[in-house]
Enzyme design. Structure first.
Site, short mmCIF file in Angstrom:
data_model
loop_
_atom_site.label_atom_id
_atom_site.label_comp_id
_atom_site.label_asym_id
_atom_site.label_seq_id
_atom_site.Cartn_x
_atom_site.Cartn_y
_atom_site.Cartn_z
N ILE A 1 45.19 33.80 45.73
CA ILE A 1 46.25 34.62 45.38
C ILE A 1 47.57 35.25 46.43
CG2 ILE A 1 47.35 36.99 43.94
CD1 ILE A 1 44.88 36.84 42.26
N LYS B 1 35.58 42.50 49.70
CA LYS B 1 36.92 42.44 49.58
C LYS B 1 38.04 43.57 50.25
CE LYS B 1 36.23 37.63 47.97
NZ LYS B 1 35.10 37.11 46.22
#
Lengths: 428, 428
Positions: free
Chosen positions: A136, A205
């Site tokens: 993504i 993340k």
């Protein structure tokens, strides 16, 4: 234009994907960047190991300095993982004027600001799209797509292993331990699953995403982390009955420049777009003041999806090379980091309590919430299968994390409260 | 760095949003680009009209050349709409070395290649993120995020009006005409809704997306278009019973460099991520050979979402100005366009037939499919409320568009087929 030469650090899953894409899509890549892209050298642990990929043996090396100090190499692609040693290689490569593409979330979460500063000093690019949510393109979206907006919330399903486990538990009514074992057998979970199931991978993340989204250097230790190992089959069944799914969500929020970042199993309303992200898929939901609700969905890991992001970064570096503008990206963290206190962090919460099944108990419980200034959205009392125990299910209105802590503390000293079975943040 | 001066063509919904964001987020924008961004002049139809926005009257002009020939202006932001006249302004602005940001899908779908070539000749940027799917940064995703991949399929819900109508019809069991009227009252549909409901607006956006995704200049006339005005409440109910939602999908596909692009009401399996995109939201599903399945979701229109994309483009132009690299973007359409024939376009189809209710009819119908080499996935026959008519519902396996045409033609000459009530492409 002369070929751009790449040194690849690591030939595991992602490294193999990078070689496949660079070689397989060479014609398309050349059409875009105007010059061939050549994998010049590849660092491996063992040159004589047999591989699924055919690669010229002369390109393999076991010595990182063969690549990092190689004057022919323009760009280093780091897909070997690791933190301190790898950081040393990258800093040295930057000092030698080499651009860097990395998929290393651990490294960027811990040392991103230092590495990006060093890159700027040496006029080099450091790109790391693959470090979060595999295929993504969420990092370019935050940097470029929403450059004009003020992002106030980022919610991410950014760990495929835990999403796979929770999806299975939800869809099949299975137990955590059972599904974890299955995920390990399928290769979706590692032999030591701690980093995934305890939320550390997701926290790294979220450190990267919140730094980019909020333009302030968020550190890993700023992230409040809870994993999924205590999520029970029963919790998930309760959630579903109430119209929620349990997801391990990274949640980064900003209000008036005060931010909070957390990772925890969260009950998400089934109508929320992120609730239906299942299996090993990842998704990042971004709310901007101007744009409103957006969501970006795709594979979070895997050889080719992750390599897609790595090679897209490589294309960007080569385009910059052609224009002579590497290392000109502004450092984005121009804001001072201000963290919310527990009094400022507000959310809805779900609680499941086991209490004595007698008159007046519900009144005492609800009074405890009122005493801590937590107002309740819904309350359900029902008998439990065991005698003399009633279950109370509560969903609060927005309440501060501090207040919820006080409520839980007060339950500790209330004899009628037999146990607090579970507490979840609620979204959507 | 000295201020970058912007000439705004149009002060309607999106133009107002652009002014609000540029002024409201000035500090953030400056931190990113290193110089102030100033709205220098604004083209309006009527200077004396009252507006929701406070803007210096001296900035307003009714003369486009005041902006286009204005030597102080660096960047033109075109949010006035229109095609031929507007194209003239943009070409003239480029000839004067001004960079262009536009939200104009009609213009880019019809004249994109010409405008981009002209921009390249003059060393100017033309960016148009806002022309497709409002606030979703899908254009940069196709250009940059997936630069490394070969995209094989793009499916888009790229028209909010029709998605609002279909969502309402699905959720409330309402009629098309009724919901359209309501959408007009709410401002979600225009007084003359033709461009939206007949699929033209979506076709323009698919022209742009497929050109970028497939790196070949797709023209508007290459898109096979069907709108939603013939979608009945009954069709939607049938779809739901079978586990599908009806969505107006733009579908662009590529196999071996042969492409097809279409817009039509499509039955989408409820488990497909695009099936749950509801209301005025847009989404673009992208399948790449390497990355696999991805989807990008967000608001497709509206003042601030669309302006978010416009201003993000403006930021990109200003960053390029700072680096002195405007107009250096490669033209991406480096592939020859090869269109699939109707024999090459393959999909599953749903059909609802009314036939005579007597022995042997089903055999004749299924034989007609077999004669055209269409194999069937599922067949359901059931009596209709009216006497002597049976309903047959068929979902085919993948079949060519040409074969489906032949089947339908053969039904025309079969007396037992009373009517073909509906035909839908099926996805997911």
């Amino acid at each position: 234009m002369k070929p751009v030469k790449v040194g690849l650090l690591g030939l595991g899953t992602v490294g193999t994907g990078v070689v496949r894409i660079v070689e397989g899509h060479q014609e398309d890549l050349q059409s875009q960047v105007g010059s061939p892209i050549v994998i010049e050298k590849v660092l491996v642990q063992n040159k004589s190991k047999s591989r699924s990929l055919t690669i010229d043996a002369e390109k393999l090396t076991e010595d990182p300095w063969d690549i990092i100090h190689n004057p022919n190499i323009d760009v280093i692609v780091e897909v070997m993982g690791g933190i301190e040693g790898t950081k040393g290689y990258i800093l040295e490569a930057l000092a030698h004027g080499k651009h860097v593409v990395t998929a290393n979330k651990d490294l960027m979460a811990l040392h991103g600001p230092e590495i990006l500063r060093k890159a700027q000093e040496h006029g080099c690019d450091v790109l790391y799209e693959a470090s979060v949510a595999g295929g993504i393109p969420i990092i370019r979206t935050l940097i470029e797509g929403f450059s004009s907006d003020r992002i106030t919330k980022i919610m991410g399903i950014v760990n495929g292993t835990t999403n796979y486990i929770l999806t299975k538990m939800s869809q099949e009514g299975a137990d955590y331990a059972e599904v974890l074992k299955e995920a390990q057998a399928l290769g979706y979970a590692e032999a030591d699953p701690t980093s995934d199931v305890e939320g550390l991978d997701a926290a790294r993340k979220m450190t990267i995403l919140s730094t980019l989204g909020f333009r302030a250097n968020v550190a890993l230790e700023d992230v409040d982390v809870k994993g999924i190992s205590s999520v029970s089959r029963e919790d998930i069944q309760y959630a579903k009955r109430l119209g929620y799914e349990v997801k391990l969500l990274g949640i980064a929020e900003r209000q008036d420049d005060y931010i909070s970042v957390s990772v925890q199993p969260t009950m998400v309303k089934q109508s929320h777009p992120i609730a239906s992200v299942n299996g090993v898929f990842n998704a990042v939901y971004v709310y901007g003041e101007a744009v409103g609700e957006t969501m970006f969905y795709g594979p979070g890991a895997g050889e080719l999806p992750t390599a897609t992001s790595v090679v897209a970064d490589l294309v960007a570096v080569v385009k910059n090379l052609k224009l002579g503008v590497n290392g000109k990206q502004e450092l984005l963290s121009y804001k001072e980091k201000k963290l919310k206190t527990d009094e400022q962090i507000a959310a809805k919460y779900f609680m499941l309590l086991h209490v004595e099944d007698r008159a007046g108990v519900l009144a005492r419980i609800t009074q405890a919430f009122a005493d801590c200034e937590v107002s309740l959205g819904s309350v359900l009392q029902q008998p439990n299968s065991s005698d003399q125990i009633a279950e109370i299910i509560i969903i609060t209105h927005d309440a501060s994390k501090a207040s919820i802590g006080k409520v839980l503390q007060s339950f500790g000293s209330m004899e009628v409260v037999k146990s607090v079975k579970s507490v979840y943040r609620v979204e959507g």
